[in-house]
Design an enzyme around this catalytic site. Structure first.
Site, PDB file in Angstrom:
ATOM      1  CB  ILE A 103     -56.586 -31.499 -50.083  1.00 45.26           C
ATOM      2  CG1 ILE A 103     -57.359 -32.797 -49.808  1.00 45.26           C
ATOM      3  CG2 ILE A 103     -56.415 -30.633 -48.860  1.00 45.26           C
ATOM      4  CD1 ILE A 103     -56.661 -33.743 -48.817  1.00 45.26           C
ATOM      5  CB  CYS A 104     -61.117 -30.947 -49.360  1.00 49.97           C
ATOM      6  SG  CYS A 104     -62.791 -31.116 -48.727  1.00 49.97           S
ATOM      7  N   GLY A 105     -62.107 -28.933 -50.984  1.00 47.43           N
ATOM      8  CA  GLY A 105     -62.712 -27.791 -51.656  1.00 47.43           C
ATOM      9  C   GLY A 105     -61.707 -26.774 -52.148  1.00 47.43           C
TER      10      GLY A 105
END
Length: 183
Positions: A103-105
């Site tokens: 998730i995210c980066g």
């Protein structure tokens, strides 16, 4: 038999992106183990919250899981991507058709390790440029085969339930959602 999930924690991880899947999956009966990628079980989140992990990568062989989860957070996802041990575990999970959540980066860790190339995914808008070789779609959470990705912290519940859909039956997921006042 319950599913086994490992959540990898690096210094600077995003608290909500790591702990929301832990919460949702444990409510559903999965065995979820938090794993520090450092020698120390205490890992500090990007929000400066110290978290005591269940184990460390050095203490435990985590190749017996059904899924690994890579939370984002800065510099957490960078630290995950720079870890050779994380790279080895990630490649093992990919080669053995196990589930990987990022998730995210954290999807950048996939790119750094050249795994899941060509897959469709989502990630934080700040790292889209680093995701060459993948098909970015901008979804809140997205599943392509054994790869489950999420966009960012505000969508951690979407990500957690996308992970749950790979490990838990529909009845269990509905029970968890009801218990959380989501339905």
């Amino acid at each position: 038999m319950s599913k086994k999930v490992y959540v990898l924690l690096a210094e600077g991880f995003e608290l909500i992106e790591a702990m929301t899947p832990v919460d949702v999956l444990r409510r559903g009966g999965a065995e979820v183990v938090t794993v520090s990628i450092t020698d120390n079980r205490e890992v500090t989140s990007a929000q400066k919250v110290p978290v005591i992990s269940d184990t460390t990568l050095k203490e435990k062989d985590i190749t017996d899981g059904d899924m690994i989860i890579l939370p984002g957070g800065y510099p957490g996802y960078v630290n995950l991507g720079e870890s050779q041990e994380v790279g080895k575990v990630l490649k093992y999970y990919v080669e053995n058709n196990k589930f990987v959540g990022a998730i995210c980066g954290a999807p950048t860790v996939l790119a750094k390790n050249n795994v899941f190339l060509g897959k469709e995914l989502t990630c934080h808008s700040s790292v889209v440029e680093e995701m060459k070789g993948y098909n970015y779609n901008g979804s809140k959470a997205f599943t392509d085969g054994n790869l489950i990705t999420g966009m960012g912290a505000g969508l951690a519940l979407n990500f957690a339930f996308a992970l749950a859909e790979k490990l838990l039956d529909n009845e269990t997921i509905l029970k968890v959602k009801k218990g959380m006042e989501l339905i």
